[in-house]
Enzyme design. Structure first.
Site, PDB file in Angstrom:
ATOM      1  N   TRP A 120       0.946  -1.172   0.124  1.00 15.92           N
ATOM      2  CA  TRP A 120       0.065  -0.046   0.015  1.00 15.92           C
ATOM      3  C   TRP A 120       0.865   1.255  -0.078  1.00 15.92           C
ATOM      4  CZ3 TRP A 120      -4.467  -0.349  -2.292  1.00 15.92           C
ATOM      5  CH2 TRP A 120      -5.059  -1.643  -2.005  1.00 15.92           C
ATOM      6  N   ASP A 209      -1.299   6.436   6.700  1.00 15.98           N
ATOM      7  CA  ASP A 209      -2.256   5.670   6.290  1.00 15.98           C
ATOM      8  C   ASP A 209      -2.635   4.577   7.427  1.00 15.98           C
ATOM      9  OD1 ASP A 209      -3.942   3.640   5.070  1.00 15.98           O
ATOM     10  OD2 ASP A 209      -2.797   3.200   3.509  1.00 15.98           O
ATOM     11  N   LYS A 234     -12.607  -1.759   7.327  1.00 19.11           N
ATOM     12  CA  LYS A 234     -11.931  -2.904   8.002  1.00 19.11           C
ATOM     13  C   LYS A 234     -12.496  -2.831   9.456  1.00 19.11           C
ATOM     14  CE  LYS A 234      -8.665  -2.332   4.752  1.00 19.11           C
ATOM     15  NZ  LYS A 234      -8.684  -3.306   3.763  1.00 19.11           N
TER      16      LYS A 234
END
Ligand SMILES: Cc1ncc(COP(=O)(O)O)c(C=O)c1O
Length: 406
Positions: A120, A209, A234
């Site tokens: 990511w 992040d 999530k």
């Protein structure tokens, strides 16, 4: 199959508390006796405004967000955040006191530093290269993306040691991913493999992040960050909404920055200042997703907040890693992340050394679902988000032990 028979280890979208889903289902049909469902009510009406401001207040108190930060709800997922960070923070840099009066011809594109610890952060860096340093020589360069550390040579199985960080001088910001969902590495809360805040001068904006670890435990040094963002899908709610915690001095007029020259124009839906001024309601927000997030947040507050979640999540991760370390000695399965302090509490990645398909087949038969690793890396991955209970973790551990002994 009944919901109660399933142990869902999905990496996102991922399980949500059943009680929340039941309440959301009622609200979808008839929100609090209005005779209308939540998706049928105006986002500017008092009902939805109450929901979104309640969600904001709960994030504020759960994470102890200081008052000089705004909490925003945006769309486009983590991926759009990769872009909007570049646009907003380069605009802020252009409008900083040392640059604002410079003519475009004298403005030097700044460095922007990325720490690459997995898929990511690597994607976020690629977006910086794509937007800021075009391949054609006739196009302008808006910033110089710099890799401050990169654990790719290890296969992203650890985090950088303090000596490995090589920050550029005076970057417009430093970017990192706190928990790499695909690779299973996470910055630790203690000294070894914790994020190196002490190496970064306080005026440099730090961007994190937190997509796959948001609200799983307290955020260390939240007030040393400029921006924290997280896709909801999530720990927080359904896909479709992204939470952004941004320090107020970084809410800048991107049109003004653009008029000065040397920065990329920002699409209106991506300007954080406009989002903040409109309470995240500049355009129609994903009302249902935000509603479910608000219900999850209420439940988190009721259940004891971040310290309680930390205790439970630490225990869940400990149980799975202990079992993986045990079976490693008989060479059937092993955890991918070798450094214990760099192991993710949320996404446990593992290798099945022999008979991988049998492992997944047996898992399915036992109601253990969505355990396959990301398609880019293969293997197994157990995501242990907040809604995954200890009993699910124990079922998984039992199966790992049983499988490894045959
Ligand atoms: C850590 C992290 N960052 C960013 C993203 C991208 O999010 P999205 O798919 O919402 O764009 C994900 C997705 O899983 C992620 O896990």
């Amino acid at each position: 199959m009944e919901r109660s028979q399933v142990h869902n280890f999905a990496a996102g979208p991922s399980p949500l508390p059943t009680s929340v889903l039941e309440e959301a289902a009622r609200g979808l049909v008839n929100y609090q006796g209005t005779g209308m469902g939540i998706c049928e009510l105006s986002h500017r009406g008092k009902e939805f405004k109450g929901i979104i401001s309640g969600a904001e207040a709960d994030i504020h108190s759960l994470l102890s967000v200081p008052d000089n930060y705004s909490i925003l709800f945006s769309q486009g997922g983590g991926t759009s955040m990769f872009s909007s960070i570049i646009l907003n923070l380069l605009a802020a840099h252009r409008l900083s006191s040392s640059n604002i009066s410079l003519p475009a011809s004298s403005y030097t594109p700044p460095n922007i530093d990325y720490i690459i610890t997995g898929s990511w952060s690597s994607k976020a860096y690629s977006e910086a290269v794509r937007l800021c340093s075009p391949s054609s020589t006739s196009s302008p360069t808006y910033a110089i993306p710099h890799i401050a550390a990169n654990t790719k040579p290890t296969g992203y199985t650890t985090l950088p040691s303090k000596e490995e960080y090589k920050f550029s001088s005076n970057p417009a910001y430093i970017y990192y991913c706190e928990n790499e969902t695909i690779n299973g590495v996470q910055y630790s809360l203690s000294d070894e493999f914790s994020f190196p805040f002490d190496m970064i001068p306080s005026h440099i904006p730090i961007v994190a992040d937190y997509s796959s670890s948001f609200l799983s435990r307290p955020i260390p040094h939240l007030n040393k960050h400029a921006v924290i963002f997280a896709g909801a899908q999530k720990n927080l709610g359904p896909a479709g909404v992204t939470v952004l915690i941004v320090r107020n001095d970084l809410l800048v007029d991107t049109s003004l920055a653009y008029s000065k020259g040397g920065v990329i124009p920002t699409p209106i839906g991506m300007e954080w200042k406009i989002m903040a001024e409109n309470g995240s309601l500049y355009n129609t927000p994903p009302v249902f997703a935000i509603y479910v997030c608000a219900l999850v947040l209420k439940e988190l507050v009721r259940n004891g907040g971040m310290e309680k979640m930390k205790e439970i999540n630490e225990e869940k991760a400990k149980r799975v890693y202990q079992v993986l370390d045990k079976v490693e000695t008989i060479e059937k399965m092993k955890g991918v992340v070798r450094e214990k302090k760099a192991r993710s509490w949320m996404n446990v990645t593992f290798e099945i050394i022999e008979r991988e398909e049998d492992f997944f087949k047996g898992a399915e038969e036992r109601g253990l679902r969505q355990l396959k690793g990301h398609r880019s890396v293969g293997g197994g991955r157990a995501s242990l988000y907040n809604a995954v209970g200890l009993e699910s973790v124990d079922k998984l551990c039992e199966w790992i032990l049983e499988f490894s002994r045959v």
